[in-house]
Design an enzyme around this catalytic site. Structure first.
Site, PDB file in Angstrom:
ATOM      1  N   GLY A  46       0.825  -1.194   0.000  1.00  0.00           N
ATOM      2  CA  GLY A  46       0.000   0.000   0.000  1.00  0.00           C
ATOM      3  C   GLY A  46       0.858   1.241   0.000  1.00  0.00           C
ATOM      4  O   GLY A  46       2.018   1.203   0.429  1.00  0.00           O
ATOM      5  N   GLN A  51       2.941  10.011   1.178  1.00  0.00           N
ATOM      6  CA  GLN A  51       4.232   9.321   1.169  1.00  0.00           C
ATOM      7  C   GLN A  51       5.074   9.682  -0.054  1.00  0.00           C
ATOM      8  O   GLN A  51       6.276   9.428  -0.081  1.00  0.00           O
ATOM      9  CB  GLN A  51       4.038   7.800   1.225  1.00  0.00           C
ATOM     10  CG  GLN A  51       3.481   7.335   2.562  1.00  0.00           C
ATOM     11  CD  GLN A  51       3.367   5.820   2.589  1.00  0.00           C
ATOM     12  OE1 GLN A  51       2.394   5.258   2.123  1.00  0.00           O
ATOM     13  NE2 GLN A  51       4.404   5.167   3.112  1.00  0.00           N
ATOM     14  N   CYS A  88       5.974  -0.130   7.042  1.00  0.00           N
ATOM     15  CA  CYS A  88       5.609   1.016   6.193  1.00  0.00           C
ATOM     16  C   CYS A  88       6.792   1.361   5.302  1.00  0.00           C
ATOM     17  O   CYS A  88       7.934   1.329   5.760  1.00  0.00           O
ATOM     18  CB  CYS A  88       5.245   2.194   7.095  1.00  0.00           C
ATOM     19  SG  CYS A  88       4.773   3.673   6.185  1.00  0.00           S
ATOM     20  N   LEU A  89       6.495   1.709   4.057  1.00  0.00           N
ATOM     21  CA  LEU A  89       7.565   2.072   3.125  1.00  0.00           C
ATOM     22  C   LEU A  89       8.266   3.360   3.546  1.00  0.00           C
ATOM     23  O   LEU A  89       9.362   3.654   3.080  1.00  0.00           O
ATOM     24  CB  LEU A  89       7.016   2.222   1.703  1.00  0.00           C
ATOM     25  CG  LEU A  89       6.525   0.908   1.054  1.00  0.00           C
ATOM     26  CD1 LEU A  89       5.912   1.192  -0.301  1.00  0.00           C
ATOM     27  CD2 LEU A  89       7.654  -0.107   0.934  1.00  0.00           C
ATOM     28  N   HIS A 130      -4.229   1.356   7.677  1.00  0.00           N
ATOM     29  CA  HIS A 130      -2.891   1.944   7.690  1.00  0.00           C
ATOM     30  C   HIS A 130      -2.801   3.113   6.709  1.00  0.00           C
ATOM     31  O   HIS A 130      -2.307   4.199   7.048  1.00  0.00           O
ATOM     32  CB  HIS A 130      -1.877   0.845   7.334  1.00  0.00           C
ATOM     33  CG  HIS A 130      -0.458   1.298   7.218  1.00  0.00           C
ATOM     34  ND1 HIS A 130       0.533   0.884   8.080  1.00  0.00           N
ATOM     35  CD2 HIS A 130       0.142   2.117   6.314  1.00  0.00           C
ATOM     36  CE1 HIS A 130       1.679   1.448   7.720  1.00  0.00           C
ATOM     37  NE2 HIS A 130       1.483   2.194   6.644  1.00  0.00           N
ATOM     38  N   GLU A 131      -3.304   2.895   5.488  1.00  0.00           N
ATOM     39  CA  GLU A 131      -3.183   3.930   4.456  1.00  0.00           C
ATOM     40  C   GLU A 131      -4.112   5.110   4.736  1.00  0.00           C
ATOM     41  O   GLU A 131      -3.741   6.261   4.501  1.00  0.00           O
ATOM     42  CB  GLU A 131      -3.463   3.352   3.063  1.00  0.00           C
ATOM     43  CG  GLU A 131      -2.556   2.190   2.653  1.00  0.00           C
ATOM     44  CD  GLU A 131      -1.064   2.472   2.801  1.00  0.00           C
ATOM     45  OE1 GLU A 131      -0.652   3.645   2.742  1.00  0.00           O
ATOM     46  OE2 GLU A 131      -0.308   1.499   2.998  1.00  0.00           O
ATOM     47  N   HIS A 134      -2.537   7.462   7.075  1.00  0.00           N
ATOM     48  CA  HIS A 134      -1.565   8.366   6.433  1.00  0.00           C
ATOM     49  C   HIS A 134      -2.236   9.651   5.954  1.00  0.00           C
ATOM     50  O   HIS A 134      -1.644  10.725   5.996  1.00  0.00           O
ATOM     51  CB  HIS A 134      -0.932   7.689   5.210  1.00  0.00           C
ATOM     52  CG  HIS A 134       0.280   6.847   5.512  1.00  0.00           C
ATOM     53  ND1 HIS A 134       1.414   7.349   6.098  1.00  0.00           N
ATOM     54  CD2 HIS A 134       0.545   5.538   5.258  1.00  0.00           C
ATOM     55  CE1 HIS A 134       2.320   6.379   6.209  1.00  0.00           C
ATOM     56  NE2 HIS A 134       1.818   5.264   5.711  1.00  0.00           N
TER      57      HIS A 134
HETATM   58 NI    NI Z   1       2.674   3.374   5.470  1.00  0.00          NI
END
Ligand code: NI
Length: 158
Positions: A46, A51, A88-89, A130-131, A134
């Site tokens: 995701g 991000q 998380c990226l 999670h997304e 963000h």
């Molecule tokens: Ni993330």
């Protein structure tokens, strides 16, 4: 399509609340395509627009069942709880235990600005939550139970 730079924890853009998308534009379409490419390149499941430095309510998710685009997503319903490792990226190589709903129903708009309702369980439910966090400037690290730990498999990151 182009890869975009993934912002890392500590970058102020990850703490901001994102604005809604009022209409689909070529620029937002390009953002969506770039986000998918960037997510796949990074082996994530995701990615949220902040991000890649864009404060708009756009998310892409793929837990292995094909890409899902969520514009202006909102959680309508949740059920149950599941505590599992999450990554998380924007914080590569780390993970931590987070409790999320085991099931969520989400309202969103797709890339054609058609309203859709999506249901997710387990990893998909986790990815949605999670997304969406963000988009309101929140990272999973705020919810981690115990300590963050190093991860061995990049594929497990979100
Ligand atoms: Ni993330």
């Amino acid at each position: 399509m182009a890869l975009r730079k993934i912002r890392q924890l500590g970058d102020e853009v990850l703490t901001k609340k994102c604005r809604e998308v009022k209409e689909m534009t070529p620029r937002i379409r390009e953002l969506i395509e770039d986000m998918k490419e960037t997510m796949y390149e990074a082996n994530g499941v995701g990615l949220a627009a902040p991000q890649v430095g864009v404060l708009r309510r756009v998310v892409v998710v793929d837990v292995g069942e094909g890409p899902i685009v969520l514009v202006n997503p909102r959680i309508l319903e949740t059920r149950g709880e599941l505590t599992e490792d999450e990554g998380c990226l924007s914080l590569p190589g780390k993970a931590g235990l987070v409790t999320r709903p085991a099931y969520v129903k989400v309202e969103a708009w797709n890339q054609d600005m058609e309203r859709v309702e999506l249901e997710g369980e387990e990893l998909l439910a986790r990815a949605f939550c999670h997304e969406i966090d963000h988009l309101d400037g929140h990272m999973y690290v705020e919810k981690v139970e115990g300590e963050l730990h190093d991860v061995v498999y990049e594929e497990e990151e979100q």
